[in-house]
Design an enzyme around this catalytic site. Structure first.
Site: not given
Ligand code: GLC
Length: 561
Positions: A344-345, A118, A36, A222, A283
């Site tokens: 991050h998930d 992304d 930050d 995504d 993903e």
């Molecule tokens: C993907 C992202 C996740 C998000 C989801 C919806 O899985 O990694 O963080 O909540 O898509 O966009």
């Protein structure tokens, strides 16, 4: 001195070299939690710029990564912390400006760091102007840009599709004004786009070109497997109990995911990225390797997809070997895997494999896997210092799907001040005292130093980057494999147990050297012939003497290039 990205492109064109992303180590940045710069408690783009030297300053002391993947930084109301995009071609004011983004791109490229962004295109925020128009009236020209359906009897949802977030329940929300329901695979704040509509495809094509023209090097797509749904909106079949063990979500193999028509969309995305020589990393949370392999198409869909099955593997050598081998067996030779330990998930490595207190040691072995398996490694910020994450009290939770503990601020120092001078949006995790950049930076025994050594080793080695892969037989709790290319050979041996193990193998001739060990005190050790001893939770990368000095027998090497 590092070469700039432009320099690398020219070099590649003239030398006919492999694409850059096959040789790269990618580093995932969740911008809100990285650094930050203005003290508002939320990480931002300028914060990323300030930390680029940490990532790669071209000298030996930095981490040495080749690319970053930035999680969303676009304007967003924050229903899913940026994954609900309300403007595709801007920057969330909390995170900076478009000028900051251009500055970041230039500064990264000047250091030879590529930038992936992304592409969140399964859905937009309900605040996106497209959705506002779509919901304004059934007759609006953008009505069909989203998936609308009349409610069922008694105002029930149009079908039984569920949101990917358990807490949300039905994937449909009734819009009172127009009397129809819109589809949202995630939160009600994220309306699914209708990818069967050519105008949507064209509009997203423009979005991609907007960023490609600015110079981005690729996209992380995504939920790439979800873009297209059953056109007739038929109910999902009931979930069978035995299937639940094999798919990450019980609905993942159903009618609102992994639809055959998605491949045509991916080919279109690929054509657009090909115009710019950019990369598509998808993903695709599908565990079945044969189905995952389809997302590479005929070399005309995704360049890479994350190997999701790895995120559900228990800490057992055989289980890891099985998942790695299964994927490699199903991928066509030209398809390139992508390995990540976390993101991050999902819970961080130290936490995921740490229920018995051995997570920190295992995270080192996992680092060795990440940097030596076939395919491109993608490292989630904080993994390189063994961050555990966690420590988010009930009151400070922000996420609808309980993922806050993997998103706590990057630990630059023990106090958390290195992240922000203000109150950080999520608390700094309790392990900041041990897992932080400031203390690990100069400690040769730290996990950060291990990552640096592994990344450097990989960078200098065609065998580790692109060589053949051959699993080796050994004790049940040791995962061992050989990587070889151009006369260079390595054996990686990883002890998944907390007991001493011994790998005896004819592939380890006289003169074999411990190149990198999870315990740096062993680096440089020369092995007794055909034998390597492994301490508890210990891993080694062994360099074999040049071909000829130690001929191996048997074993089938799988070409992976
Ligand atoms: C993907 C992202 C996740 C998000 C989801 C919806 O899985 O990694 O963080 O909540 O898509 O966009």
């Amino acid at each position: 001195m590092v070469q700039t990205v432009a320099g690398l492109r020219d070099a590649r064109a003239s030398a006919g070299m492999v694409p850059w992303w096959r040789d790269a180590v990618i580093y995932q940045i969740y911008p809100r939690s990285f650094a930050d710069s203005d003290g508002n408690g939320v990480g931002d783009l300028r914060g990323v710029i300030e930390r680029l030297d940490y990532l790669n300053d071209g000298a030996g002391g930095s981490l040495g990564v080749d690319a970053v993947w930035l999680s969303p930084f676009y304007p967003s109301p924050g229903a899913d912390h940026g994954y609900d995009v309300s403007g595709y071609t801007g920057v969330d004011p909390l995170l900076g400006t478009l000028e900051d983004f251009d500055h970041l791109l230039g500064a990264a490229h000047a250091r030879g760091i590529r930038v992936l962004i992304d592409l969140v295109i399964n859905h937009t925020s309900v605040e996106h102007p497209w959705f506002r128009a779509s919901r304004s009236s059934r007759a609006d020209p953008k009505r069909d840009w989203y998936v609308w359906a009349p409610p069922g009897p008694g105002g029930s949802p149009p079908n039984n599709w569920l949101s990917a977030f358990e807490r949300v329940g039905s994937a449909w929300t009734l819009d009172e004004a127009t009397g129809e329901c819109y589809l949202h695979t995630f939160t009600p704040g994220q309306a699914d786009l209708n990818w069967r509509n050519p105008e949507v495809r064209a509009a997203i094509g423009d979005v991609m070109r907007f960023w490609l023209e600015r110079g981005v090097d690729g996209f992380r797509v995504d939920v790439a497997h979800r873009l297209v749904k059953d056109e007739a909106l038929r109910d999902n079949p009931p979930v069978l109990a035995h299937e639940r063990r094999h798919v990450s979500h019980p609905w993942a193999r159903q009618r609102n995911a992994d639809h055959p028509d998605v491949h045509e969309v991916l080919r279109e995305l690929r054509r657009t990225t090909d115009e710019y020589d950019a990369v598509l990393l998808g993903e695709v949370p599908i565990h079945d390797p044969a189905r995952l392999a389809r997302y590479y198409g005929d070399g005309d869909e995704l360049h890479m997809a994350f190997n999701f099955a790895l995120w559900d593997v228990p800490w057992r050598a055989r289980a890891w070997r099985h998942v790695v081998d299964a994927l490699l067996a199903h991928l066509p030779a030209r398809a390139w895997p992508c390995t990540a330990l976390s993101n991050h998930d999902i819970p961080r490595t130290v936490t995921r494999f740490g229920s018995d207190g051995r997570g920190r040691q295992r995270a080192r072995v996992a680092a060795m896997l990440l940097l030596t398996l076939p395919g491109t490694p993608c490292l989630y910020a904080g993994e390189e210092i063994g961050m555990a994450g966690g420590g988010v009290s009930e009151q400070r939770r922000r996420d609808i799907d309980d993922r806050d503990e993997s998103r706590t601020p990057m630990q630059w120092d023990p106090s958390g001040r290195g992240f922000s001078s203000g109150r950080s949006w999520l608390p700094v995790a309790p392990d900041a005292a041990v897992a932080n950049v400031a203390v690990q930076r100069h400690d040769p025994a730290s996990v950060l130093s291990l990552y640096r050594r592994l990344i450097r080793r990989r960078r200098g080695s065609p065998a580790l980057r692109r060589g053949t892969y051959e699993p080796l037989h050994g004790p049940a709790e040791v995962f061992a494999y050989r990587r070889a290319a151009r006369g260079e050979q390595f054996v990686v041996a990883l002890n998944f147990s907390s007991r001493h193990q011994r790998l005896r193998h004819h592939a380890l001739p006289r003169g074999t050297v411990v190149e990198v060990c999870t315990d740096p005190a062993r680096d440089g050790e020369v092995l007794e012939r055909h034998l390597v001893e492994l301490g508890p939770d210990e891993g080694v990368v062994l360099r074999l003497p040049p071909a000829g000095a130690g001929r191996e027998r048997g074993g089938r090497a799988r070409a992976h290039r």
